[in-house]
Design an enzyme around this catalytic site. Structure first.
Site, PDB file in Angstrom:
ATOM      1  N   ARG A 135     -18.125-128.549 -82.609  1.00  0.00           N
ATOM      2  CA  ARG A 135     -18.452-129.020 -81.239  1.00  0.00           C
ATOM      3  C   ARG A 135     -19.587-130.429 -81.432  1.00  0.00           C
ATOM      4  NH1 ARG A 135     -20.027-126.165 -75.668  1.00  0.00           N
ATOM      5  NH2 ARG A 135     -18.026-125.719 -75.737  1.00  0.00           N
ATOM      6  N   HIS A 195     -11.472-131.269 -74.872  1.00  0.00           N
ATOM      7  CA  HIS A 195     -11.974-129.746 -74.574  1.00  0.00           C
ATOM      8  C   HIS A 195     -10.649-128.881 -74.645  1.00  0.00           C
ATOM      9  CE1 HIS A 195     -14.239-126.260 -74.758  1.00  0.00           C
ATOM     10  NE2 HIS A 195     -15.014-126.412 -73.702  1.00  0.00           N
ATOM     11  N   GLN A 231     -10.662-125.009 -74.258  1.00  0.00           N
ATOM     12  CA  GLN A 231     -10.683-124.509 -72.960  1.00  0.00           C
ATOM     13  C   GLN A 231      -9.421-124.734 -72.089  1.00  0.00           C
ATOM     14  OE1 GLN A 231     -13.664-123.660 -71.375  1.00  0.00           O
ATOM     15  NE2 GLN A 231     -12.277-122.794 -69.842  1.00  0.00           N
ATOM     16  N   ASP A 266     -16.068-128.694 -62.738  1.00  0.00           N
ATOM     17  CA  ASP A 266     -16.828-128.417 -63.930  1.00  0.00           C
ATOM     18  C   ASP A 266     -18.061-129.479 -63.439  1.00  0.00           C
ATOM     19  OD1 ASP A 266     -17.799-128.493 -66.395  1.00  0.00           O
ATOM     20  OD2 ASP A 266     -16.491-130.000 -67.231  1.00  0.00           O
ATOM     21  N   CYS A 268     -14.795-124.075 -65.804  1.00  0.00           N
ATOM     22  CA  CYS A 268     -14.881-123.697 -67.282  1.00  0.00           C
ATOM     23  C   CYS A 268     -16.214-122.999 -67.418  1.00  0.00           C
ATOM     24  CB  CYS A 268     -14.589-124.903 -68.240  1.00  0.00           C
ATOM     25  SG  CYS A 268     -15.868-126.256 -67.759  1.00  0.00           S
ATOM     26  N   ARG A 276     -10.623-117.211 -73.322  1.00  0.00           N
ATOM     27  CA  ARG A 276     -10.892-118.133 -74.666  1.00  0.00           C
ATOM     28  C   ARG A 276     -11.086-117.098 -75.758  1.00  0.00           C
ATOM     29  NH1 ARG A 276     -14.648-122.440 -73.564  1.00  0.00           N
ATOM     30  NH2 ARG A 276     -13.960-122.823 -75.882  1.00  0.00           N
TER      31      ARG A 276
HETATM   32  N1   CP Z   1     -16.760-123.270 -71.314  1.00  0.00           N
HETATM   33  C1   CP Z   1     -17.244-123.525 -72.280  1.00  0.00           C
HETATM   34  O1   CP Z   1     -16.901-124.150 -73.297  1.00  0.00           O
HETATM   35  O2   CP Z   1     -18.552-122.894 -72.573  1.00  0.00           O
HETATM   36  P1   CP Z   1     -19.699-122.995 -73.542  1.00  0.00           P
HETATM   37  O3   CP Z   1     -20.158-124.509 -73.434  1.00  0.00           O
HETATM   38  O4   CP Z   1     -20.833-122.178 -73.240  1.00  0.00           O
HETATM   39  O5   CP Z   1     -19.030-122.942 -75.069  1.00  0.00           O
HETATM   40  N1  NVA Z   2     -17.766-131.110 -69.174  1.00  0.00           N
HETATM   41  C1  NVA Z   2     -18.851-129.976 -69.624  1.00  0.00           C
HETATM   42  C2  NVA Z   2     -17.978-128.787 -70.123  1.00  0.00           C
HETATM   43  C3  NVA Z   2     -18.986-127.766 -70.738  1.00  0.00           C
HETATM   44  C4  NVA Z   2     -17.940-126.632 -71.155  1.00  0.00           C
HETATM   45  C5  NVA Z   2     -19.663-130.543 -70.860  1.00  0.00           C
HETATM   46  O1  NVA Z   2     -18.995-131.547 -71.674  1.00  0.00           O
HETATM   47  O2  NVA Z   2     -20.627-130.221 -70.811  1.00  0.00           O
END
Ligand code: CP
Ligand code: NVA
Length: 319
Positions: A101, A128, A131, A220, A260, A288
């Site tokens: 990430r 993502h 997701q 989101d 999400c 997930r």
């Molecule tokens: N939805 C999601 O990716 O959650 P986290 O940011 O907690 O991993």
């Molecule tokens: N759009 C959000 C998704 C979190 C899972 C972010 O990038 O923070």
């Protein structure tokens, strides 16, 4: 040739369906004998916070017989203490998989370029994919993923929306985004998705117009990780982009609500809707785990994609 999971655009519809079948098989019952990650390790690189992604990968790796190592940005200093290239090459000598990430999408692409082991995108500022493939599986399980399914996203044209658009090139559905001006998805990804001409894609301003007759209402956060400096402007721009009971009323009666997570009650969604009977956010979160197990088995099972032919595994297991 190693295979990465950076973007849904590099997977064919058949491959996505194969991942769905494997997910279904893995979710059906505990498959203790299925240990494609036995004696293997995965390095989990996280430059940003995470609950679901971190835990579901860690648990999934353990359930597939492997071990995971959590590497925070503070530990490894990706691009600061050491170049992305050196991190990728060194980790490839110890591990069998990298899950990353990153703040910048280019970083995960760089990791994939230099690693000799598969790299999975666990969220970047642009995409993502884990997701959205899990969300699509969640809808498929409920018989809600067809050309006619109207999936309406209310809010920011962010990484989650970009991944929906990439999926729309592979699986047909009707995707509608309601966003304020200036918060549209990535122009290139949108253009590509439209040119693929598989799914119907609309970008609207009015959330009520977008939500009318929707089968799925999705939202989101207004402020994604890394956008904190822009918080005040975003709070203002997204004020009317909220999933609440009034918006839900114009959708189809059996419309499901997705998010999400993490959620901000009172901002992009109200508590009553998030916790209400039409919300499937916990199903999404659970899936997930199952889908990512399938992705990992698919990428590194026994080195070959054909090795995770679930028919073959079923036969071996029942022999
Ligand atoms: N939805 C999601 O990716 O959650 P986290 O940011 O907690 O991993
Ligand atoms: N759009 C959000 C998704 C979190 C899972 C972010 O990038 O923070």
């Amino acid at each position: 040739m190693k295979r990465d999971f950076i973007s849904l655009s590099t997977f064919s519809q058949e491959e996505i369906e194969e991942i769905f079948s494997l997910t279904c098989w893995l979710k059906e019952k505990p498959r203790q004998e299925f240990r494609p990650l036995a004696n293997k390790t995965a390095a989990l690189i996280f430059e940003k916070p995470s609950l679901r992604t971190h835990v579901s990968f860690g648990v999934g790796i353990a359930q597939l017989g492997g071990q995971s190592l959590f590497l925070s940005q503070q530990h490894i200093g990706l691009s600061t203490r050491e170049s992305v290239r050196d991190v990728a090459e060194v980790l490839s000598r110890y591990n069998n998989l990298i899950v990353a990430r990153t703040m910048e999408h280019a970083t995960v692409e760089d990791l994939a370029t230099h690693a000799t082991i598969p790299v999975i995108n666990a969220l970047t500022d642009v995409l993502h994919p884990c997701q959205i493939i899990a969300d699509a599986y969640t809808l498929r399980e409920r018989g809600l993923l067809s050309e006619e399914t109207k999936i309406t996203f209310i809010g920011d044209g962010n990484n989650v929306v970009n991944s929906w658009l990439e999926l729309a090139e592979k699986i047909p559905f009707h995707f509608v985004l309601a966003c304020p001006e200036g918060y549209e998805p990535d122009a290139q990804i949108l253009d590509h998705a439209r040119k693929a001409n598989l799914s119907r894609i609309e970008i609207l301003r009015d959330p009520f117009e977008a939500a009318t007759d929707a089968d799925v209402l999705y939202t989101d956060v207004w402020v994604s990780m890394g956008q904190e400096n822009d918080e005040a402007a975003r709070q203002k721009a997204f004020q009317s982009y909220q999933i609440n009971s009034e918006l839900l009323r114009v959708a189809r009666p059996n419309c499901v609500v997705m998010h999400c997570l993490p959620a901000h009650r009172g901002q992009e969604i109200t508590a009553d809707v998030l916790e209400g009977s039409q919300s499937i956010v916990l199903e999404e979160a659970e899936n997930r785990l199952h889908v990512q197990k399938a992705i990992m088995a698919y990428l590194i099972g026994n080195g070959e994609k054909s090795s995770v032919d679930i028919q073959t595994h079923s036969e071996i297991l029942t022999a």
